[in-house]
Scaffold this active site. Structure first.
Site, PDB file in Angstrom:
ATOM      1  N   HIS A  94       0.846  -1.198   0.000  1.00 29.50           N
ATOM      2  CA  HIS A  94       0.000   0.000   0.000  1.00 29.50           C
ATOM      3  C   HIS A  94       0.880   1.246   0.000  1.00 29.50           C
ATOM      4  CE1 HIS A  94      -2.913   3.021   1.325  1.00 29.50           C
ATOM      5  NE2 HIS A  94      -3.853   2.193   0.927  1.00 29.50           N
ATOM      6  N   GLU A 104      -3.905   2.249  -7.119  1.00 26.49           N
ATOM      7  CA  GLU A 104      -4.265   3.322  -6.196  1.00 26.49           C
ATOM      8  C   GLU A 104      -3.372   4.532  -6.454  1.00 26.49           C
ATOM      9  OE1 GLU A 104      -3.342   2.557  -2.124  1.00 26.49           O
ATOM     10  OE2 GLU A 104      -1.316   1.994  -2.688  1.00 26.49           O
TER      11      GLU A 104
END
Length: 248
Positions: free
Chosen positions: A94, A166
């Site tokens: 992430h 993302e």
């Protein structure tokens, strides 16, 4: 036909009571078996949430793991520890891990390999910063991150892998890539998978979009050809909002 997957990333939020309250609000409302739903909780509540999810359509996910089996890695959690309490998915790479905890493509690669070896399903995140986007480096960054994350990962291991695009500039900022922008990048990601693993695998791998996804934009995002789900941050902390995304 790729089954859509919606994953809620709670990040560093929710103590035990709050976690159970949220799960209890959503678990009986998730009826769409054609959509896979995952809640990715903090380590401290995983065990309690797992018990609450028994008999529901919700899957359990973690937000990180270490690549070693065990040992002197103070503060870390292994794949075996996650499996032991019923975790099925784990978010890896992430952008917040890369930004704040110095994760690199190399460490993400180690984690991906370990997760696959231990039969955990990795949700592997890639995405560019605002500076990189404005410098027209999006595709270069995406290619470097994807090839780095999957270096040495064999084709047969891709069955249980989920990718998440993302864009860093859209995470927690309220800014969202338009559905067309997201589709363009995710189609490129799929083309990279095809180059590396062949067309069959590229058509099977699920790719999520993550970046200020909410109920009001979920349908538009999910209607794009190559987008197979969403990695949801802040909106997954509110039952009504998260359900609105799940029931896009």
């Amino acid at each position: 036909m790729r089954k859509p997957i919606i994953a809620g990333n709670w990040k560093m939020n929710k103590v035990s009571k709050e976690a159970l309250d949220l799960v209890n609000q959503i678990k009986d409302e998730v009826h769409k078996t054609e959509v896979e739903v995952v809640v990715c909780c903090p380590f401290t509540v995983l065990s309690q949430v797992q018990k609450a999810l028994v008999g529901t359509n919700l899957k359990l996910g973690a937000q990180n793991m270490h690549w070693e089996e065990d040992g002197a890695y103070t503060g870390e959690i292994s794949a075996n520890m996650l499996k032991d309490i019923g975790v099925e998915y784990v978010i890896l790479g992430h952008s917040e891990r890369r930004q704040y905890f110095n994760e690199t493509d190399e460490t993400v690669n180690k984690k991906v390999k370990k997760a696959i070896k231990e039969n955990l399903k990795p949700i592997v995140c890639i995405g560019e910063s605002l500076e990189e986007r404005e410098a027209n480096q999006t595709f270069d960054v995406i290619k470097k991150q994807l090839l780095g994350a999957f270096e040495g990962v064999p084709a047969e291991a891709m069955d249980n892998v989920v990718l998440a695009y993302e864009p860093i500039w859209a995470i927690g900022t309220g800014k969202t890539a338009s559905s067309e922008e997201a589709q363009t990048v995710i189609a490129y990601i799929r083309s990279l998978i095809e180059e590396k693993y062949g067309v069959d695998i590229s058509e099977e791998v699920r790719i999520q979009y993550g970046g200020s996804v909410k109920a009001s934009n979920a349908t538009e995002i999910m209607n794009e050809t190559d987008i197979d789900g969403a990695l949801v941050g802040g909106a997954s902390l509110k039952a009504e909002e998260f359900l609105g995304i799940i029931n896009f």
